[in-house]
Design a protein around this motif. Structure first.
Motif, PDB file in Angstrom:
ATOM      1  N   ALA A  24     -13.903  28.099  23.678  1.00  0.00           N
ATOM      2  CA  ALA A  24     -14.414  27.883  25.034  1.00  0.00           C
ATOM      3  C   ALA A  24     -15.793  28.508  25.219  1.00  0.00           C
ATOM      4  O   ALA A  24     -16.625  27.983  25.957  1.00  0.00           O
ATOM      5  N   MET A  25     -16.046  29.609  24.553  1.00  0.00           N
ATOM      6  CA  MET A  25     -17.320  30.315  24.686  1.00  0.00           C
ATOM      7  C   MET A  25     -18.403  29.765  23.751  1.00  0.00           C
ATOM      8  O   MET A  25     -19.577  30.073  23.930  1.00  0.00           O
ATOM      9  N   ALA A  26     -18.033  28.963  22.783  1.00  0.00           N
ATOM     10  CA  ALA A  26     -18.970  28.479  21.759  1.00  0.00           C
ATOM     11  C   ALA A  26     -20.269  27.889  22.327  1.00  0.00           C
ATOM     12  O   ALA A  26     -21.338  28.185  21.805  1.00  0.00           O
ATOM     13  N   PRO A  27     -20.222  27.094  23.392  1.00  0.00           N
ATOM     14  CA  PRO A  27     -21.479  26.546  23.906  1.00  0.00           C
ATOM     15  C   PRO A  27     -22.421  27.604  24.487  1.00  0.00           C
ATOM     16  O   PRO A  27     -23.596  27.341  24.704  1.00  0.00           O
ATOM     17  N   HIS A  28     -21.904  28.784  24.722  1.00  0.00           N
ATOM     18  CA  HIS A  28     -22.684  29.835  25.364  1.00  0.00           C
ATOM     19  C   HIS A  28     -23.059  30.969  24.411  1.00  0.00           C
ATOM     20  O   HIS A  28     -23.528  32.012  24.853  1.00  0.00           O
ATOM     21  N   THR A  29     -22.820  30.764  23.133  1.00  0.00           N
ATOM     22  CA  THR A  29     -23.096  31.816  22.153  1.00  0.00           C
ATOM     23  C   THR A  29     -23.976  31.286  21.029  1.00  0.00           C
ATOM     24  O   THR A  29     -24.151  30.077  20.875  1.00  0.00           O
ATOM     25  N   THR A  30     -24.498  32.206  20.234  1.00  0.00           N
ATOM     26  CA  THR A  30     -25.345  31.828  19.101  1.00  0.00           C
ATOM     27  C   THR A  30     -24.532  31.601  17.833  1.00  0.00           C
ATOM     28  O   THR A  30     -25.052  31.078  16.858  1.00  0.00           O
ATOM     29  N   GLY A  31     -23.273  32.033  17.838  1.00  0.00           N
ATOM     30  CA  GLY A  31     -22.464  31.958  16.635  1.00  0.00           C
ATOM     31  C   GLY A  31     -22.623  33.196  15.753  1.00  0.00           C
ATOM     32  O   GLY A  31     -21.968  33.350  14.751  1.00  0.00           O
ATOM     33  N   ARG A  32     -23.504  34.081  16.150  1.00  0.00           N
ATOM     34  CA  ARG A  32     -23.720  35.321  15.401  1.00  0.00           C
ATOM     35  C   ARG A  32     -22.881  36.434  16.005  1.00  0.00           C
ATOM     36  O   ARG A  32     -22.440  36.355  17.136  1.00  0.00           O
ATOM     37  N   LYS A  33     -22.671  37.469  15.199  1.00  0.00           N
ATOM     38  CA  LYS A  33     -21.927  38.642  15.650  1.00  0.00           C
ATOM     39  C   LYS A  33     -22.845  39.845  15.643  1.00  0.00           C
ATOM     40  O   LYS A  33     -23.787  39.894  14.857  1.00  0.00           O
ATOM     41  N   PRO A  34     -22.547  40.826  16.483  1.00  0.00           N
ATOM     42  CA  PRO A  34     -23.302  42.072  16.355  1.00  0.00           C
ATOM     43  C   PRO A  34     -23.083  42.643  14.946  1.00  0.00           C
ATOM     44  O   PRO A  34     -21.970  42.602  14.420  1.00  0.00           O
ATOM     45  N   PHE A  35     -24.139  43.143  14.362  1.00  0.00           N
ATOM     46  CA  PHE A  35     -24.087  43.650  12.990  1.00  0.00           C
ATOM     47  C   PHE A  35     -22.965  44.658  12.788  1.00  0.00           C
ATOM     48  O   PHE A  35     -22.266  44.638  11.784  1.00  0.00           O
ATOM     49  N   THR A  36     -22.758  45.529  13.771  1.00  0.00           N
ATOM     50  CA  THR A  36     -21.743  46.575  13.644  1.00  0.00           C
ATOM     51  C   THR A  36     -20.325  46.044  13.795  1.00  0.00           C
ATOM     52  O   THR A  36     -19.372  46.771  13.549  1.00  0.00           O
ATOM     53  N   LEU A  38     -19.245  43.205  12.149  1.00  0.00           N
ATOM     54  CA  LEU A  38     -18.916  42.344  11.024  1.00  0.00           C
ATOM     55  C   LEU A  38     -17.706  42.886  10.272  1.00  0.00           C
ATOM     56  O   LEU A  38     -17.564  44.090  10.103  1.00  0.00           O
ATOM     57  N   GLY A  39     -16.874  41.971   9.807  1.00  0.00           N
ATOM     58  CA  GLY A  39     -15.723  42.358   9.002  1.00  0.00           C
ATOM     59  C   GLY A  39     -16.141  42.623   7.567  1.00  0.00           C
ATOM     60  O   GLY A  39     -17.269  42.336   7.160  1.00  0.00           O
ATOM     61  N   GLY A  40     -15.237  43.161   6.793  1.00  0.00           N
ATOM     62  CA  GLY A  40     -15.530  43.539   5.417  1.00  0.00           C
ATOM     63  C   GLY A  40     -15.975  42.392   4.532  1.00  0.00           C
ATOM     64  O   GLY A  40     -16.699  42.593   3.568  1.00  0.00           O
ATOM     65  N   ASP A  41     -15.557  41.170   4.857  1.00  0.00           N
ATOM     66  CA  ASP A  41     -15.915  40.016   4.028  1.00  0.00           C
ATOM     67  C   ASP A  41     -17.119  39.242   4.575  1.00  0.00           C
ATOM     68  O   ASP A  41     -17.521  38.246   4.003  1.00  0.00           O
ATOM     69  N   GLU A  42     -17.698  39.704   5.681  1.00  0.00           N
ATOM     70  CA  GLU A  42     -18.841  39.020   6.281  1.00  0.00           C
ATOM     71  C   GLU A  42     -20.160  39.643   5.831  1.00  0.00           C
ATOM     72  O   GLU A  42     -20.236  40.831   5.572  1.00  0.00           O
ATOM     73  N   ALA A  47     -25.089  37.995  11.237  1.00  0.00           N
ATOM     74  CA  ALA A  47     -25.585  38.707  12.414  1.00  0.00           C
ATOM     75  C   ALA A  47     -27.047  38.398  12.735  1.00  0.00           C
ATOM     76  O   ALA A  47     -27.465  38.582  13.874  1.00  0.00           O
ATOM     77  N   PHE A  48     -27.814  37.957  11.749  1.00  0.00           N
ATOM     78  CA  PHE A  48     -29.249  37.778  11.945  1.00  0.00           C
ATOM     79  C   PHE A  48     -29.703  36.391  11.513  1.00  0.00           C
ATOM     80  O   PHE A  48     -29.167  35.825  10.561  1.00  0.00           O
ATOM     81  N   ASP A  49     -30.722  35.877  12.195  1.00  0.00           N
ATOM     82  CA  ASP A  49     -31.316  34.617  11.743  1.00  0.00           C
ATOM     83  C   ASP A  49     -32.094  34.888  10.455  1.00  0.00           C
ATOM     84  O   ASP A  49     -32.327  36.040  10.090  1.00  0.00           O
ATOM     85  N   ALA A  50     -32.480  33.848   9.756  1.00  0.00           N
ATOM     86  CA  ALA A  50     -33.096  33.980   8.425  1.00  0.00           C
ATOM     87  C   ALA A  50     -34.388  34.803   8.447  1.00  0.00           C
ATOM     88  O   ALA A  50     -34.591  35.659   7.579  1.00  0.00           O
ATOM     89  N   ASP A  51     -35.244  34.574   9.430  1.00  0.00           N
ATOM     90  CA  ASP A  51     -36.510  35.318   9.495  1.00  0.00           C
ATOM     91  C   ASP A  51     -36.278  36.804   9.742  1.00  0.00           C
ATOM     92  O   ASP A  51     -36.898  37.656   9.106  1.00  0.00           O
ATOM     93  N   ALA A  71     -24.801  51.587   5.181  1.00  0.00           N
ATOM     94  CA  ALA A  71     -24.037  51.202   6.349  1.00  0.00           C
ATOM     95  C   ALA A  71     -22.776  50.476   5.897  1.00  0.00           C
ATOM     96  O   ALA A  71     -22.627  50.159   4.716  1.00  0.00           O
ATOM     97  N   ASN A  72     -21.894  50.202   6.838  1.00  0.00           N
ATOM     98  CA  ASN A  72     -20.684  49.450   6.505  1.00  0.00           C
ATOM     99  C   ASN A  72     -21.034  48.099   5.898  1.00  0.00           C
ATOM    100  O   ASN A  72     -20.418  47.650   4.950  1.00  0.00           O
ATOM    101  N   GLN A  73     -22.049  47.456   6.497  1.00  0.00           N
ATOM    102  CA  GLN A  73     -22.511  46.161   6.030  1.00  0.00           C
ATOM    103  C   GLN A  73     -23.943  46.304   5.533  1.00  0.00           C
ATOM    104  O   GLN A  73     -24.857  46.421   6.340  1.00  0.00           O
ATOM    105  N   PRO A  74     -24.156  46.317   4.257  1.00  0.00           N
ATOM    106  CA  PRO A  74     -25.525  46.472   3.769  1.00  0.00           C
ATOM    107  C   PRO A  74     -26.390  45.263   4.109  1.00  0.00           C
ATOM    108  O   PRO A  74     -25.954  44.125   4.009  1.00  0.00           O
TER     109      PRO A  74
END
Length: 77
Positions: A24-36, A38-42, A47-51, A71-74
């Motif tokens: 339901a929220m998908a149209p209102h989000t970027t599809g990214r997650k806050p870096f902190t 992220l799960g262990g396999d992400e 979290a960030f765009d390519a640039d 960090a947890n996610q390098p």
């Protein structure tokens, strides 16, 4: 919706509801997650765009070539 899961059925119901909310929220989000968050396999790319990710990786290589800061996610991972 955070708390103990009292049964496998309740766990499945919570997962289904969270998936429904995410759809339901998908149209209102970027599809990214806050870096902190992220799960262990992400990867950092979730979290960030390519640039931005390229810029962060360049900073990491330049400022911390020996990998002292971690960090947890390098960023380089």
């Amino acid at each position: 919706m955070i708390g103990p899961v009292l049964s496998p059925e309740a766990g499945q119901a919570v997962k289904a509801r969270l998936a429904e909310i995410a759809r339901a929220m998908a149209p209102h989000t970027t599809g990214r997650k806050p870096f902190t968050y992220l799960g262990g396999d992400e990867k950092a790319a979730s979290a960030f765009d390519a640039d931005t990710l390229a810029r962060l990786r360049e900073i990491k290589r330049h400022r911390d070539p020996d990998g002292v800061f971690r960090a947890n996610q390098p960023v380089l991972g």
